[in-house]
Scaffold this motif. Structure first.
Motif, mmCIF file in Angstrom:
data_model
loop_
_atom_site.group_PDB
_atom_site.id
_atom_site.type_symbol
_atom_site.label_atom_id
_atom_site.label_comp_id
_atom_site.label_asym_id
_atom_site.label_seq_id
_atom_site.Cartn_x
_atom_site.Cartn_y
_atom_site.Cartn_z
ATOM 1 N N THR A 98 -19.970 -39.769 38.304
ATOM 2 C CA THR A 98 -20.690 -40.036 39.555
ATOM 3 C C THR A 98 -22.125 -39.551 39.475
ATOM 4 O O THR A 98 -23.070 -40.295 39.781
ATOM 5 N N PHE A 99 -22.304 -38.295 39.049
ATOM 6 C CA PHE A 99 -23.662 -37.750 38.981
ATOM 7 C C PHE A 99 -24.523 -38.549 38.019
ATOM 8 O O PHE A 99 -25.662 -38.917 38.337
ATOM 9 N N SER A 100 -23.983 -38.854 36.840
ATOM 10 C CA SER A 100 -24.761 -39.578 35.836
ATOM 11 C C SER A 100 -25.155 -40.960 36.325
ATOM 12 O O SER A 100 -26.299 -41.401 36.153
ATOM 13 N N ASN A 101 -24.232 -41.667 36.950
ATOM 14 C CA ASN A 101 -24.512 -43.034 37.368
ATOM 15 C C ASN A 101 -25.405 -43.106 38.599
ATOM 16 O O ASN A 101 -26.249 -44.000 38.699
ATOM 17 N N VAL A 102 -25.235 -42.171 39.532
ATOM 18 C CA VAL A 102 -26.090 -42.167 40.711
ATOM 19 C C VAL A 102 -27.510 -41.744 40.353
ATOM 20 O O VAL A 102 -28.500 -42.336 40.808
ATOM 21 N N VAL A 103 -27.626 -40.739 39.510
ATOM 22 C CA VAL A 103 -28.938 -40.125 39.254
ATOM 23 C C VAL A 103 -29.684 -40.790 38.098
ATOM 24 O O VAL A 103 -30.907 -40.916 38.137
ATOM 25 N N PHE A 104 -28.959 -41.254 37.063
ATOM 26 C CA PHE A 104 -29.635 -41.667 35.836
ATOM 27 C C PHE A 104 -29.580 -43.156 35.526
ATOM 28 O O PHE A 104 -30.381 -43.631 34.715
ATOM 29 N N ARG A 105 -28.665 -43.895 36.111
ATOM 30 C CA ARG A 105 -28.552 -45.306 35.743
ATOM 31 C C ARG A 105 -29.844 -46.044 36.097
ATOM 32 O O ARG A 105 -30.343 -45.969 37.202
ATOM 33 N N GLY A 106 -30.380 -46.763 35.095
ATOM 34 C CA GLY A 106 -31.596 -47.531 35.292
ATOM 35 C C GLY A 106 -32.882 -46.732 35.166
ATOM 36 O O GLY A 106 -33.967 -47.287 35.304
ATOM 37 N N ARG A 107 -32.786 -45.434 34.911
ATOM 38 C CA ARG A 107 -34.014 -44.621 34.804
ATOM 39 C C ARG A 107 -34.708 -44.808 33.460
ATOM 40 O O ARG A 107 -35.893 -44.564 33.341
ATOM 41 N N GLY A 108 -33.984 -45.208 32.445
ATOM 42 C CA GLY A 108 -34.572 -45.272 31.109
ATOM 43 C C GLY A 108 -34.345 -43.969 30.368
ATOM 44 O O GLY A 108 -34.279 -42.887 30.966
ATOM 45 N N ARG A 109 -34.205 -44.056 29.067
ATOM 46 C CA ARG A 109 -33.876 -42.861 28.289
ATOM 47 C C ARG A 109 -34.980 -41.807 28.317
ATOM 48 O O ARG A 109 -34.707 -40.617 28.197
ATOM 49 N N TYR A 194 -27.297 -31.680 24.207
ATOM 50 C CA TYR A 194 -25.933 -31.868 24.705
ATOM 51 C C TYR A 194 -25.939 -32.635 26.024
ATOM 52 O O TYR A 194 -25.153 -33.575 26.216
ATOM 53 N N ASP A 195 -26.797 -32.217 26.952
ATOM 54 C CA ASP A 195 -26.860 -32.907 28.245
ATOM 55 C C ASP A 195 -27.168 -34.388 28.062
ATOM 56 O O ASP A 195 -26.570 -35.248 28.716
ATOM 57 N N PHE A 196 -28.110 -34.692 27.176
ATOM 58 C CA PHE A 196 -28.490 -36.092 26.946
ATOM 59 C C PHE A 196 -27.307 -36.894 26.417
ATOM 60 O O PHE A 196 -27.034 -38.006 26.883
ATOM 61 N N ILE A 197 -26.598 -36.330 25.457
ATOM 62 C CA ILE A 197 -25.433 -37.023 24.886
ATOM 63 C C ILE A 197 -24.345 -37.207 25.944
ATOM 64 O O ILE A 197 -23.761 -38.291 26.078
ATOM 65 N N ALA A 198 -24.078 -36.168 26.723
ATOM 66 C CA ALA A 198 -23.039 -36.244 27.750
ATOM 67 C C ALA A 198 -23.377 -37.300 28.794
ATOM 68 O O ALA A 198 -22.490 -38.053 29.243
ATOM 69 N N ILE A 199 -24.640 -37.380 29.180
ATOM 70 C CA ILE A 199 -25.054 -38.377 30.169
ATOM 71 C C ILE A 199 -24.907 -39.778 29.610
ATOM 72 O O ILE A 199 -24.418 -40.702 30.289
ATOM 73 N N GLN A 200 -25.312 -39.976 28.360
ATOM 74 C CA GLN A 200 -25.194 -41.298 27.749
ATOM 75 C C GLN A 200 -23.724 -41.735 27.666
ATOM 76 O O GLN A 200 -23.395 -42.902 27.913
ATOM 77 N N ILE A 201 -22.843 -40.801 27.329
ATOM 78 C CA ILE A 201 -21.417 -41.130 27.270
ATOM 79 C C ILE A 201 -20.897 -41.500 28.654
ATOM 80 O O ILE A 201 -20.155 -42.479 28.814
ATOM 81 N N ALA A 202 -21.303 -40.745 29.662
ATOM 82 C CA ALA A 202 -20.869 -41.047 31.026
ATOM 83 C C ALA A 202 -21.371 -42.411 31.478
ATOM 84 O O ALA A 202 -20.642 -43.182 32.113
ATOM 85 N N LEU A 203 -22.618 -42.720 31.151
ATOM 86 C CA LEU A 203 -23.192 -44.005 31.554
ATOM 87 C C LEU A 203 -22.509 -45.173 30.856
ATOM 88 O O LEU A 203 -22.492 -46.286 31.378
ATOM 89 N N PHE A 216 -20.445 -47.380 45.662
ATOM 90 C CA PHE A 216 -21.712 -46.920 45.094
ATOM 91 C C PHE A 216 -22.701 -48.081 45.119
ATOM 92 O O PHE A 216 -22.311 -49.234 44.931
ATOM 93 N N ALA A 217 -23.972 -47.737 45.300
ATOM 94 C CA ALA A 217 -24.999 -48.781 45.232
ATOM 95 C C ALA A 217 -25.001 -49.449 43.870
ATOM 96 O O ALA A 217 -25.295 -50.633 43.737
ATOM 97 N N ILE A 218 -24.625 -48.693 42.825
ATOM 98 C CA ILE A 218 -24.638 -49.239 41.463
ATOM 99 C C ILE A 218 -23.565 -50.295 41.270
ATOM 100 O O ILE A 218 -23.626 -51.088 40.335
#
Length: 234
Positions: A98-109, A194-203, A216-218
């Motif tokens: 939830t956090f990864s998709n709400v906060v990071f989806r579409g932001r760009g790496r 680690y955070d970057f890898i974890a977020i990418q896996i979640a996304l 979700f809006a997504i």
């Protein structure tokens, strides 16, 4: 029981985030993480401590060491995913997805990396650079590592399992700091990577079971995100 309380807590956070403006949460998060670093430096100045640690390694060597110390963190992440049928791990997956998709989806790496750097810099200055160093000077290595780990866990205490995983994650970060000769860049790199890898896996993961009733809006958009962040993986 504790499991039911955790599940209720998780769903409360999930529903809250599902209604939040992801852009606002993103930039508030970046500011908060860098703010933690500023607080650590200010407290270090007041206490006559140096949260930035030593400079006994070249930046390149510290980055390489940080990448190596990231490996046990990633191994732990993969282990929790392997046993994702374990209900407490399902709660953690729901939160991180939830956090990864709400906060990071579409932001760009690049922006995801900025957030991860902010977390690595801010939290490591506070927990390893300031707290662990101060405790180590008076209590020695292992008490300082354990107290820092518990404090780090409390700062990430969304559920009892999340707390326990954060405590475990703190251990290699603290050891990375110690065995590098207190070079703060080493745990910073390990933490951010680690955070970057974890977020990418979640996304790149499908919506976890248990979130079917949450809108979700997504959900109304699909694929094609900048730099592949909205796509199917790392």
């Amino acid at each position: 029981g504790q499991g039911e309380d955790d599940e209720n807590s998780v769903m409360s956070v999930v529903r809250y985030l599902s209604q939040e403006n992801g852009v606002k949460v993103f930039w508030n998060g970046v500011a908060t993480e860098f703010g933690l670093g500023a607080i650590a430096i200010a407290l270090g100045w007041i206490l006559k401590a140096n949260p930035t640690g030593a400079a006994t390694q070249t930046p390149l060597a510290a980055v390489v060491a940080g990448a190596i110390w990231c490996l046990p963190l990633v191994a732990g992440l993969l282990l929790t995913r392997k046993f994702s049928d374990f209900e407490p791990f399902k709660d953690v997956e729901r939160l991180t997805w939830t956090f990864s998709n709400v906060v990071f989806r579409g932001r760009g790496r690049a922006l995801v990396a900025l957030f991860c750097v902010a977390a690595g810099v801010g939290e490591e200055l506070l927990f390893r650079g300031l707290l662990q160093q101060a405790l180590s000077a008076t209590l020695g290595l292992w008490p300082s590592v354990l107290i820092t780990a518990i404090t780090f866990g409390l700062a990430h205490c969304l559920t009892s399992t999340y707390f326990a995983l954060a405590v475990l994650a703190s251990l290699p970060l603290s050891l990375a700091f110690h065995f590098s000769g207190n070079v703060i860049l080493v745990p910073m790199v390990a933490h951010a990577l680690y955070d970057f890898i974890a977020i990418q896996i979640a996304l790149g993961s499908p919506k976890p079971a248990g979130l079917e009733g949450v809108e979700f809006a997504i959900d109304a958009s699909s694929g094609g995100g900048e730099d592949g962040v909205s796509g199917s993986g790392i």
